[in-house]
Design a protein around this motif. Structure first.
Motif, short mmCIF file in Angstrom:
data_model
loop_
_atom_site.label_atom_id
_atom_site.label_comp_id
_atom_site.label_asym_id
_atom_site.label_seq_id
_atom_site.Cartn_x
_atom_site.Cartn_y
_atom_site.Cartn_z
N THR A 1 52.62 88.20 29.71
CA THR A 1 52.24 87.42 28.52
C THR A 1 51.19 88.14 27.71
O THR A 1 51.30 88.25 26.48
CB THR A 1 51.72 86.03 28.94
N ARG A 2 50.16 88.65 28.38
CA ARG A 2 49.10 89.40 27.67
C ARG A 2 49.68 90.57 26.90
O ARG A 2 49.33 90.81 25.75
CB ARG A 2 48.06 89.92 28.67
N GLN A 3 50.56 91.33 27.56
CA GLN A 3 51.10 92.53 26.92
C GLN A 3 52.08 92.20 25.80
O GLN A 3 52.11 92.89 24.78
CB GLN A 3 51.74 93.42 27.98
N ILE A 4 52.86 91.14 25.98
CA ILE A 4 53.76 90.72 24.89
C ILE A 4 52.95 90.33 23.67
O ILE A 4 53.27 90.72 22.54
CB ILE A 4 54.64 89.54 25.35
N ARG A 5 51.87 89.57 23.87
CA ARG A 5 51.06 89.13 22.73
C ARG A 5 50.35 90.31 22.06
O ARG A 5 50.12 90.30 20.86
CB ARG A 5 50.04 88.09 23.20
N ARG A 6 50.04 91.34 22.85
CA ARG A 6 49.39 92.52 22.28
C ARG A 6 50.38 93.40 21.53
O ARG A 6 50.10 93.88 20.43
CB ARG A 6 48.72 93.33 23.41
N LEU A 7 51.57 93.59 22.13
CA LEU A 7 52.56 94.49 21.55
C LEU A 7 53.44 93.83 20.50
O LEU A 7 53.91 94.48 19.56
CB LEU A 7 53.44 95.06 22.66
N LEU A 8 53.70 92.52 20.67
CA LEU A 8 54.62 91.79 19.79
C LEU A 8 53.95 90.52 19.28
O LEU A 8 54.26 89.41 19.75
CB LEU A 8 55.91 91.44 20.56
N PRO A 9 53.03 90.62 18.35
CA PRO A 9 52.27 89.46 17.90
C PRO A 9 53.12 88.34 17.30
O PRO A 9 52.67 87.19 17.23
CB PRO A 9 51.30 90.04 16.86
N ASP A 10 54.35 88.65 16.89
CA ASP A 10 55.22 87.61 16.32
C ASP A 10 56.02 86.87 17.39
O ASP A 10 56.69 85.88 17.09
CB ASP A 10 56.19 88.22 15.29
N THR A 11 55.98 87.36 18.62
CA THR A 11 56.68 86.69 19.72
C THR A 11 55.72 85.72 20.40
O THR A 11 54.68 86.12 20.91
CB THR A 11 57.19 87.71 20.75
N GLU A 12 56.09 84.45 20.42
CA GLU A 12 55.28 83.42 21.08
C GLU A 12 55.75 83.25 22.52
O GLU A 12 56.90 83.55 22.85
CB GLU A 12 55.38 82.09 20.35
#
Length: 200
Positions: A52-63
């Motif tokens: 979750t941390r890495q998705i939010r860092r790499l893909l800010p448009d993905t919730e």
């Protein structure tokens, strides 16, 4: 019925990908860039909080909607700190998950009554002891290393999984032990379980 099929039937969602492995989940998220990722916290290789941390860092448009089997104030708090916009217990998935995905897809927070209560209790609780907050001093690569070591992988296996040298793994391991003030691998495993990096 699986989670993906449930959401497809309930909301008509397009399912980009499915996996039961944390590292694969991150790769699939990067390649498909979904609007919403439904994240199980208990994943091998890389746990759901770190994904979750890495998705939010790499893909800010993905919730991210976190789906958890563990009902605790601490787990709820950590999920939102990692960047999730919703926290749904697995036992309540049929009741809340579809609405959570729909709400989060509109870039809004979604709180079930239980999550709302958990966060309220967390605010009223005593501050987290210094030892518990040490996880925040670790890099994402160090957290990955902890999980893999705690899952029983050797330095060589960790190196192969992360695509780094054994010497680099040894360096990470020594740094982790120093930062967390741990004496050995058994302490590392206990730390990983206590801080929800792996599950017992």
């Amino acid at each position: 019925m699986g989670t993906a099929m449930f959401l497809k039937l309930r909301l008509g969602c397009e399912i980009c990908a499915e996996t039961a492995d944390g590292r694969e989940a991150l790769k699939l998220a990067e390649s498909t860039q979904p609007d919403v990722a439904v994240m199980d916290l208990d994943l091998p290789g890389l746990n759901g909080l770190d994904v979750t941390r890495q998705i939010r860092r790499l893909l800010p448009d993905t919730e991210v909607v976190v789906l958890s089997g563990e009902d605790s104030e601490d787990t709820t708090q950590r999920a939102f700190e990692a960047g999730a916009k919703a926290f749904v217990l697995k036992v309540n998935a049929t009741k809340y998950l579809a609405e959570a995905v729909q709400t989060v897809g509109e870039h809004r927070f979604y709180l079930t009554p239980k999550a709302h209560e958990s966060l309220h209790l967390q605010k009223a609780a005593k501050p987290i002891p210094p030892q518990a907050s040490l996880t925040h001093d670790l890099t994402s690569r160090e957290r990955e290393t902890i999980q893999l070591l705690a899952e029983g992988k050797s330095n060589k296996e960790v190196a192969r999984t992360l695509g780094i040298s054994v010497k680099t793994v040894e360096t990470h391991r020594a740094t982790i032990m120093r930062k967390l003030k741990l004496a050995g691998l058994s302490d590392l495993v206990r730390y990983a379980i206590r801080h929800k990096i792996i599950h017992a």
